[in-house]
Design an enzyme around this catalytic site. Sequence first.
Site, PDB file in Angstrom:
ATOM      1  N   ALA A   1       2.084   8.293  16.237  1.00 36.75           N
ATOM      2  CA  ALA A   1       2.022   9.428  15.314  1.00 36.75           C
ATOM      3  C   ALA A   1       1.281   9.049  14.034  1.00 36.75           C
ATOM      4  O   ALA A   1       0.465   9.824  13.515  1.00 36.75           O
ATOM      5  CB  ALA A   1       3.434   9.908  14.984  1.00 36.75           C
ATOM      6  N   SER A   2       1.549   7.854  13.518  1.00 36.25           N
ATOM      7  CA  SER A   2       0.885   7.433  12.279  1.00 36.25           C
ATOM      8  C   SER A   2      -0.616   7.260  12.486  1.00 36.25           C
ATOM      9  O   SER A   2      -1.420   7.629  11.626  1.00 36.25           O
ATOM     10  CB  SER A   2       1.508   6.134  11.761  1.00 36.25           C
ATOM     11  OG  SER A   2       1.202   5.026  12.585  1.00 36.25           O
ATOM     12  N   LYS A   3      -0.998   6.715  13.628  1.00 35.85           N
ATOM     13  CA  LYS A   3      -2.411   6.469  13.885  1.00 35.85           C
ATOM     14  C   LYS A   3      -3.155   7.758  14.224  1.00 35.85           C
ATOM     15  O   LYS A   3      -4.330   7.923  13.871  1.00 35.85           O
ATOM     16  CB  LYS A   3      -2.578   5.432  15.005  1.00 35.85           C
ATOM     17  CG  LYS A   3      -2.090   4.039  14.628  1.00 35.85           C
ATOM     18  CD  LYS A   3      -2.848   3.480  13.427  1.00 35.85           C
ATOM     19  CE  LYS A   3      -2.482   2.043  13.124  1.00 35.85           C
ATOM     20  NZ  LYS A   3      -3.260   1.478  12.001  1.00 35.85           N
TER      21      LYS A   3
ATOM     22  N   TYR B   1       4.418   4.756  15.767  1.00 39.63           N
ATOM     23  CA  TYR B   1       3.120   4.113  15.559  1.00 39.63           C
ATOM     24  C   TYR B   1       1.997   5.054  15.992  1.00 39.63           C
ATOM     25  O   TYR B   1       1.021   5.258  15.266  1.00 39.63           O
ATOM     26  CB  TYR B   1       3.058   2.809  16.352  1.00 39.63           C
ATOM     27  CG  TYR B   1       1.777   2.039  16.187  1.00 39.63           C
ATOM     28  CD1 TYR B   1       1.517   1.307  15.035  1.00 39.63           C
ATOM     29  CD2 TYR B   1       0.822   2.020  17.207  1.00 39.63           C
ATOM     30  CE1 TYR B   1       0.341   0.585  14.885  1.00 39.63           C
ATOM     31  CE2 TYR B   1      -0.352   1.300  17.068  1.00 39.63           C
ATOM     32  CZ  TYR B   1      -0.587   0.587  15.907  1.00 39.63           C
ATOM     33  OH  TYR B   1      -1.757  -0.123  15.770  1.00 39.63           O
TER      34      TYR B   1
ATOM     35  N   VAL C   1       0.811  -1.221   0.000  1.00 43.01           N
ATOM     36  CA  VAL C   1       0.000   0.000   0.000  1.00 43.01           C
ATOM     37  C   VAL C   1       0.840   1.265   0.000  1.00 43.01           C
ATOM     38  O   VAL C   1       0.346   2.333  -0.367  1.00 43.01           O
ATOM     39  CB  VAL C   1      -0.972   0.050   1.203  1.00 43.01           C
ATOM     40  CG1 VAL C   1      -2.007  -1.051   1.128  1.00 43.01           C
ATOM     41  CG2 VAL C   1      -0.210   0.010   2.529  1.00 43.01           C
TER      42      VAL C   1
ATOM     43  N   ASN D   1      -6.919  -0.846   6.242  1.00 44.65           N
ATOM     44  CA  ASN D   1      -6.561  -1.601   7.438  1.00 44.65           C
ATOM     45  C   ASN D   1      -5.075  -1.935   7.533  1.00 44.65           C
ATOM     46  O   ASN D   1      -4.569  -2.179   8.624  1.00 44.65           O
ATOM     47  CB  ASN D   1      -7.370  -2.900   7.464  1.00 44.65           C
ATOM     48  CG  ASN D   1      -6.863  -3.882   8.503  1.00 44.65           C
ATOM     49  OD1 ASN D   1      -7.059  -3.689   9.707  1.00 44.65           O
ATOM     50  ND2 ASN D   1      -6.183  -4.931   8.052  1.00 44.65           N
TER      51      ASN D   1
ATOM     52  N   SER E   1      -6.296   3.498  15.767  1.00 44.37           N
ATOM     53  CA  SER E   1      -6.004   2.770  17.002  1.00 44.37           C
ATOM     54  C   SER E   1      -6.208   3.708  18.174  1.00 44.37           C
ATOM     55  O   SER E   1      -6.171   4.934  18.019  1.00 44.37           O
ATOM     56  CB  SER E   1      -4.542   2.293  16.975  1.00 44.37           C
ATOM     57  OG  SER E   1      -4.132   1.816  18.239  1.00 44.37           O
TER      58      SER E   1
END
Length: 254
Positions: A156-158, A154, A63, A89, A141
């Site tokens: 920061a990305s979510k 993680y 992706v 997802n 999340s």
Amino acid sequence: MGRFEGQVVLVTGGSLGIGYATARAFLAEGARVAITARDAPRLARAVRTLRRVGRVEGIPGDVSRAEDARHFIAKASRRLGPLDVLVNNAGIWVNKLLHETTERDYDAEMGINLKGAFLCSKYALPGMRRRKRGSIVNVSSISGLVGSVGSSIYCASKAGMILMTQSMALEYAKDGIRVNAICPGEVDTPMNEKAARDMGLTRARYIRRVSKEIPMGRFAAPDEIARAILFLAGDDSSYMTGTALVVDGGFVAR
């Protein structure tokens, strides 16, 4: 008839865990489903199993690569029909303190978790806009809402996914497209194997330890998260857009 009878759904990261459970749930509700994954053999195994439930196509790829994301949308539409629902997802988790995190770790995590949702949405939206309908669900999340040790990138990305969801919802409401996010807490998926190894624990012991911090005292089953995703994707949530739905056994409410 199922709630998604005749609809076409694309689920990224659909070969295991939440993605697999979500694909199976959509199939059970009458949808035609395409799933993606980087691991082609695992994807093929998932497709063979899911075909017992309904019509499904597997599309291997990454992706975080624009050409792959474009290919996912084009092939799903060509094989199954115009896309009605996109579930972003696909995701990874790098469990390291910030000073231990490499630039490569950062690029991989942001690339799959956040850039992947951006790219797949970018290529799905033109078709949805032409048809004046569509639903996008971004799998964020609770780590996008609260911080945790060893998960800075993680988180920061979510968190980025949640704000992107809100902005997309505003941008495309006039086109009849709804965009929502779901924020799962701890879920019993294969990702726990790595987390347990990082802590020097067995998977069972890791789950028991973490469950003590959850008011409901347990991890979610992937099917429980899948049901919430279907709620956001379908007509039961027809007046919801820009929402970040928390499904976490009460963790954030503590």
